[in-house]
Design an enzyme around this catalytic site. Structure first.
Site, PDB file in Angstrom:
ATOM      1  N   GLY A  22       0.831  -1.196   0.000  1.00 21.08           N
ATOM      2  CA  GLY A  22       0.000   0.000   0.000  1.00 21.08           C
ATOM      3  C   GLY A  22       0.864   1.243   0.000  1.00 21.08           C
ATOM      4  O   GLY A  22       2.070   1.181   0.251  1.00 21.08           O
ATOM      5  N   GLY A  25       0.445   9.495   0.597  1.00 21.73           N
ATOM      6  CA  GLY A  25       1.174  10.703   0.274  1.00 21.73           C
ATOM      7  C   GLY A  25       2.545  10.793   0.897  1.00 21.73           C
ATOM      8  O   GLY A  25       3.397  11.549   0.422  1.00 21.73           O
ATOM      9  N   MET A  26       2.801  10.060   1.968  1.00 19.50           N
ATOM     10  CA  MET A  26       4.071  10.152   2.664  1.00 19.50           C
ATOM     11  C   MET A  26       5.025   9.006   2.340  1.00 19.50           C
ATOM     12  O   MET A  26       6.233   9.200   2.297  1.00 19.50           O
ATOM     13  CB  MET A  26       3.843  10.178   4.171  1.00 19.50           C
ATOM     14  CG  MET A  26       3.027  11.356   4.635  1.00 19.50           C
ATOM     15  SD  MET A  26       3.859  12.926   4.362  1.00 19.50           S
ATOM     16  CE  MET A  26       2.550  14.046   4.842  1.00 19.50           C
ATOM     17  N   LYS A  44       8.879   0.177   4.792  1.00 16.17           N
ATOM     18  CA  LYS A  44       8.208   1.449   4.519  1.00 16.17           C
ATOM     19  C   LYS A  44       9.230   2.416   3.932  1.00 16.17           C
ATOM     20  O   LYS A  44      10.227   2.746   4.565  1.00 16.17           O
ATOM     21  CB  LYS A  44       7.622   2.023   5.803  1.00 16.17           C
ATOM     22  CG  LYS A  44       7.006   3.399   5.621  1.00 16.17           C
ATOM     23  CD  LYS A  44       6.389   3.910   6.902  1.00 16.17           C
ATOM     24  CE  LYS A  44       5.164   3.120   7.251  1.00 16.17           C
ATOM     25  NZ  LYS A  44       4.455   3.705   8.411  1.00 16.17           N
ATOM     26  N   ASP A 142      -2.891   9.117  16.392  1.00 14.00           N
ATOM     27  CA  ASP A 142      -3.688   8.756  15.219  1.00 14.00           C
ATOM     28  C   ASP A 142      -4.337   7.388  15.404  1.00 14.00           C
ATOM     29  O   ASP A 142      -4.272   6.520  14.535  1.00 14.00           O
ATOM     30  CB  ASP A 142      -2.824   8.773  13.958  1.00 14.00           C
ATOM     31  CG  ASP A 142      -3.675   8.741  12.689  1.00 14.00           C
ATOM     32  OD1 ASP A 142      -4.777   9.332  12.705  1.00 14.00           O
ATOM     33  OD2 ASP A 142      -3.246   8.130  11.699  1.00 14.00           O
TER      34      ASP A 142
END
Length: 545
Positions: A22, A25-26, A44, A142
């Site tokens: 996946g 934007g980051m 990541k 978050d």
């Protein structure tokens, strides 16, 4: 090492990239093999335009190191942080299972809900994880279903510390940015007050409410309306939606969702103790077919901090914007590309926009609405603009944006915090659905959409909306007439364009400076170096004079 995709390549001559899990934007998250330790991992990768920002990389490295120190069975493990030339990445534990968000969607499709017992056990486990992190100076900031993994054993595991705040740590933003998702954001975050561990308790309370009822307690057609509901509206009665929830559990949820943070559970441990103290033997909720417990996802389903495709949410962290500063640049400075490690495949910058609402074509189009016009009227002074200082939005990955949830950023107060300029245009007459990562017409990543243009006394009033970020000193917007090609609307192009950091609406273009032949005003997202992100905006027809 750079390229359009990392699949099939090797990172740092070690991690063999196998598949894209996946992206947002980051960052992008990949499944990879670590031949040294003979195990599958999740990698990541920060997108290249962020890797060029030394401040962002510094914060990413500091927070990665802090999260790597956390050792708890209900927190995803960080194995490594490094870089391959200009590509920075983090190596994470690979988890087989599904996110809580995916689980809830699957149950909802079958007209079922998470059982009370399962909800209590999962949330209590996440409370344990949060209490551990809080006691070590980490605030998650978050919490949402997309950031909670349910593994094949049925255990709940907390992910995505990408926007975590290190209490007492080095501050990397001018005023101390905070980020969150509109559906799960606490009243004090919305008001711009300093975030502490109780913002996580509130967000976890929202998550528990959603598990018990199938939907979050506050949800409106626009992100700003949702925020106002968190601040002002009472918590809806759970038992009107799910009468099988015992009164004792309703009371626990209500306390976790108290508007006044001093009336909430003061620690995650208190929250966990209250949940585990509930006696479900007096409630036959689990005998109801609508709330039956399902077995965890099989090992084939894998997801590790993947950019969530939430039913309404994502986050983007931004630094304080200088209110208003605008200028038209005819001679741009040098620039670098904005290609991400694994870029999405968006429509062409010159493709036609969606039909309806007038001739909207060019770089993209959307419905005519003005969600941003309510910002000043709704959110208390203290909410500000700020740039992308967080992890992947990955769309799910360590805090990357990822779905239809509306990601909203608010700013923690400091002595230098400036209030958000007040919008005097009045409330919008039409609202948009929550916009946190793409809808059918808005692709993933940083996006800007012009929603309407009106002509007032010779000035074009351009109402617009941003996705996954808010304009600020770094990430900003380039407005330009359609007589300028999109690729020329940013450095190193020849322009001209109008560099804009707010406030909304944009009013720098007039009939007096309108070029001959111009029939539209266009917008693209721009980086700090004034290079633009391809396919990140749209053009909108000018009104007839």
């Amino acid at each position: 090492m750079a390229g359009p995709s990392w699949v099939g390549k090797k990172l740092s001559d070690r991690y063999e990239i196998e598949d894209l899990l996946g992206q947002g934007g980051m960052s992008a998250v990949y499944k990879a093999n670590d031949p040294n330790l003979r195990r599958t991992v999740a990698v990541k990768l920060i997108h290249s335009h962020l890797s060029e920002d030394a401040q962002f990389v510094s914060r990413f490295e500091e927070e990665a190191a802090a999260v790597a120190q956390l050792r708890h069975p209900n927190i995803i493990q960080v194995y490594d942080f490094s870089n391959d030339e200009e590509t920075y990445y983090m190596v994470l534990e690979f988890l087989a299972g599904e996110t809580l968000q995916e689980r809830q969607k699957r149950l909802s499709a079958g007209k079922k809900r998470v059982a009370n017992k399962e909800a209590i056990e999962n949330i209590a486990s996440i409370c344990d994880a949060l209490d551990y992190a809080h006691n070590r100076g980490m605030i998650h900031r978050d919490i949402k279903p997309a950031n909670i993994m349910i593994n094949v054993q049925g255990d709940a595991i907390l992910m995505d510390f990408g926007v975590a705040k290190i209490v007492g740590g080095k501050q990397h933003t001018a005023t101390g940015a905070v980020v969150g998702t509109a559906l799960y954001m606490s009243p004090e975050q919305i008001k711009g007050e300093e975030a502490d561990r109780r913002v996580d308790i509130y967000a976890l309370g929202v998550t528990l409410y959603e598990m018990l009822t199938g939907s979050p307690p506050f949800e409106a057609d626009s992100a700003m309306s949702t925020l106002m509901m968190h601040v002002n509206d009472p918590v809806p009665d759970i038992r009107k939606v799910n009468p099988d929830v015992p009164a004792s559990l309703v009371q626990v949820v209500g306390k976790a969702l108290a508007k006044d943070k001093n009336q909430r559970y003061q620690t995650a441990k208190e929250f966990a103790d209250a949940l585990r103290g509930i006696d479900l033997s007096k409630a036959d909720a689990e005998d109801v077919g609508a709330t039956m417990v399902e077995t965890p996802a099989d090992a084939g389903a894998t997801m590790v901090e993947t950019p969530a495709v939430d039913a309404g949410a994502t986050m983007v962290e931004q630094e304080t914007a200088a209110p208003g500063a605008t200028m038209v640049e005819a001679t741009p400075v040098g620039a670098t590309g904005t290609e991400a490690p694994a870029p999405p495949v968006p429509p062409s910058a010159t493709s036609a926009g969606a039909a309806g609402g007038g001739a909207r074509k060019g770089i993209f189009a959307g419905g005519a609405a003005i969600a941003a016009a309510v910002v000043g009227c709704i959110v208390i002074a203290g909410i500000g603009y700020f740039a992308y200082t967080q992890f992947s939005g990955g769309g799910g990955t360590t805090a990357d944006p990822t779905a239809t949830e509306a990601a909203v950023v608010v700013e923690e107060p400091t002595e230098t915090t400036a209030p958000l300029p007040t919008d005097t245009t009045g409330p919008p007459t039409e609202t948009l659905p929550p916009t946190e990562i793409p809808t059918a017409t808005v692709p993933p990543g940083f996006q800007v959409r012009i929603r309407s243009i009106t002509l007032e006394n010779g000035t074009y009033v351009v109402e617009y909306e941003t996705f996954e970020y808010m304009e600020g000193p770094d990430m900003h917007i380039h407005f330009f007439w359609d007589t300028v090609a999109p690729e020329q609307a940013g450095s190193p192009g020849s322009g001209p364009w109008a560099l804009y950091r707010g406030p909304r609406p944009f009013t720098q273009y007039t009939t007096g400076n309108q070029p001959a032949g111009a029939t539209q005003i266009c917008a693209l997202v721009a980086n700090a170096n004034h290079s633009v992100i391809a396919d990140s905006g749209n053009c909108y027809d000018l009104p007839e004079g």
